[in-house]
Design an enzyme around this catalytic site. Structure first.
Site, PDB file in Angstrom:
ATOM      1  N   ARG A  50       0.862  -1.185   0.000  1.00  0.00           N
ATOM      2  CA  ARG A  50       0.000   0.000   0.000  1.00  0.00           C
ATOM      3  C   ARG A  50       0.894   1.230   0.000  1.00  0.00           C
ATOM      4  O   ARG A  50       2.106   1.113   0.115  1.00  0.00           O
ATOM      5  CB  ARG A  50      -1.019  -0.002   1.162  1.00  0.00           C
ATOM      6  CG  ARG A  50      -0.638  -0.600   2.471  1.00  0.00           C
ATOM      7  CD  ARG A  50       0.443   0.083   3.235  1.00  0.00           C
ATOM      8  NE  ARG A  50       0.230   1.506   3.394  1.00  0.00           N
ATOM      9  CZ  ARG A  50       1.169   2.388   3.577  1.00  0.00           C
ATOM     10  NH1 ARG A  50       2.457   2.025   3.636  1.00  0.00           N
ATOM     11  NH2 ARG A  50       0.898   3.667   3.728  1.00  0.00           N
ATOM     12  N   ASP A 239      -1.920  10.886  -2.113  1.00  0.00           N
ATOM     13  CA  ASP A 239      -2.314   9.855  -3.078  1.00  0.00           C
ATOM     14  C   ASP A 239      -2.659  10.442  -4.430  1.00  0.00           C
ATOM     15  O   ASP A 239      -2.607   9.750  -5.447  1.00  0.00           O
ATOM     16  CB  ASP A 239      -3.516   9.065  -2.561  1.00  0.00           C
ATOM     17  CG  ASP A 239      -3.033   7.971  -1.631  1.00  0.00           C
ATOM     18  OD1 ASP A 239      -2.607   8.312  -0.513  1.00  0.00           O
ATOM     19  OD2 ASP A 239      -3.037   6.803  -2.048  1.00  0.00           O
TER      20      ASP A 239
HETATM   21  O1  MRU Z   1      -4.457   3.369   2.356  1.00  0.00           O
HETATM   22  P1  MRU Z   1      -2.975   3.537   2.239  1.00  0.00           P
HETATM   23  O2  MRU Z   1      -2.208   2.979   3.378  1.00  0.00           O
HETATM   24  O3  MRU Z   1      -2.470   3.044   0.884  1.00  0.00           O
HETATM   25  O4  MRU Z   1      -2.772   5.110   2.250  1.00  0.00           O
HETATM   26  C1  MRU Z   1      -1.485   5.630   2.121  1.00  0.00           C
HETATM   27  C2  MRU Z   1      -1.408   7.103   2.264  1.00  0.00           C
HETATM   28  O5  MRU Z   1      -2.391   7.781   2.471  1.00  0.00           O
HETATM   29  C3  MRU Z   1      -0.052   7.720   2.048  1.00  0.00           C
HETATM   30  O6  MRU Z   1       0.076   8.894   2.807  1.00  0.00           O
HETATM   31  C4  MRU Z   1       0.110   8.089   0.567  1.00  0.00           C
HETATM   32  O7  MRU Z   1      -0.183   6.992  -0.247  1.00  0.00           O
HETATM   33  C5  MRU Z   1       1.466   8.589   0.261  1.00  0.00           C
HETATM   34  S1  MRU Z   1       2.660   7.313   0.305  1.00  0.00           S
HETATM   35  C6  MRU Z   1       4.177   7.938  -0.073  1.00  0.00           C
END
Ligand code: MRU
Length: 347
Positions: A50, A239
């Site tokens: 993730r 994201d």
């Molecule tokens: O749901 P996730 O754990 O994939 O969410 C991740 C995040 O929100 C991070 O802050 C984002 O992807 C940036 S990672 C460098």
């Protein structure tokens, strides 16, 4: 590729994608060896890998898996379409996913007439190039970001935007790593990040490995610690970033931005330019994932709420650009007005 000393969440070796299973950390270090692209898609949905750049990278290697057993050229176009569609639907918010798949599709279009062996080689080379570029981008983000921070700063970070969420090194945690190496950082406050606890489980694990001082806090403690003057800057990943500078990131980011604004604390977003989405004019157009309510009513399989309790589970929120002090990219630090600064770094 020189990444032996980095924590590496995704790699490819001998026909298998190797994922450090992030649902098992920090209790267990389990490396999954995945040979089937559908299994890889499931691993992304289940968040075994993730974090926006890591999802993109895993999907790029997933394309390699999707074609590696194919021998009949007549099946090629259909298989490629299926692989791309399956991987694309895994998680909707991180734009790095469609960005990486589009890069793979470009290589496919360029090489598909040159024979299967050549095509497969070219796709693997492209996935490895995305990986190499991501690590390089993170190191640059780290250096730019560390220079923004005052001496002896305490930084608050949310979720995990570390090596685990990228090709290696990290975005927000890349800044933390660089600031620590430069002697500028006092400590990191890590918000636990309900419901899936990426802060408590993953960011704390990474900082432990590096020996960087940190304290874990529950999400609800941030405001009070800011009011007491205990937070020098907030540093998060993203994201997806819209053209006007609105950003989507882990649920709870918006709350932190409002709090930081109220307490006049700088709020920094660290992300590679692969997280910019030229197709989204504002944050309103960003698709936000809503996950299973069970992730809220339970923690790691243990039910906390009464049986039958209803719950909401938006996995991301949008922070409007007015609340962001700067966006740290590998091409430099972007400042308001973001629309212009973003237009300048878009390819
Ligand atoms: O749901 P996730 O754990 O994939 O969410 C991740 C995040 O929100 C991070 O802050 C984002 O992807 C940036 S990672 C460098």
């Amino acid at each position: 590729m020189e990444r032996e000393r980095l924590i590496t969440p995704v790699s490819y070796r001998d026909g298998a994608v190797e994922l450090l299973d992030q649902t098992r950390l920090p209790q267990e270090t389990v490396v999954l060896k995945i040979r089937d692209y559908r299994e890889l898609a499931r691993a992304i949905r289940e968040m075994r890998v993730r974090g926006a750049p890591a999802i993109g990278l895993a999907a790029a290697y997933g394309v390699v898996l999707g074609l590696q057993d194919l021998e009949d050229k007549a099946q090629l176009d259909r298989r490629f379409r299926e692989v791309l569609e399956e991987l694309k639907r895994t998680r909707p918010t991180a734009v790095n996913l469609s960005w990486a798949l589009e890069r793979m599709a470009r290589v496919y279009r360029r090489e598909r007439r040159r024979g299967l062996a050549r095509l497969k080689e070219a796709l693997l080379a492209e996935a490895e190039e995305i990986h190499r570029e991501d690590i390089e981008a993170n190191r640059r983000i780290g250096r730019f970001g560390a220079e923004l921070l005052p001496e002896g700063v305490t930084v608050l970070t949310h979720c995990n935007a570390g090596a685990l969420a990228t090709g290696g090194y990290g975005t927000a945690l890349g800044v933390v790593r660089s600031a620590w190496e430069m002697g500028r950082l006092r400590k990191v406050l890590v918000s636990e990040t309900r419901p899936l606890l990426q802060g408590a489980r993953l960011t704390a694990w990474e900082l432990e490995q590096e020996g960087i001082p940190y304290e874990l806090i529950t999400d609800g403690m941030a405001g009070w610690l800011m009011a007491r003057g205990e937070v020098g800057a907030v540093l998060v990943g993203a994201d997806r970033i819209a053209r006007n500078g609105d950003i989507a990131n882990k649920i709870g980011t918006y709350t932190l931005a409002v709090l930081a604004h109220h307490h006049q604390i700088p709020f920094y977003v660290a992300a590679p330019t692969s997280t910019l989405d030229p197709a989204c004019l504002t944050g309103k157009e960003i698709p936000l994932e809503e996950r299973s309510p069970e992730e809220v009513t339970q923690i790691q399989g243990l039910r906390l709420a009464p049986a039958g309790a209803r719950a909401r589970n938006p996995a991301f929120d949008v922070t409007p650009h007015e609340l962001i002090s700067a966006i740290i990219t590998e091409r430099g630090v972007l400042r308001p007005p973001f629309a212009e600064a973003i237009a300048d770094v878009l390819p």
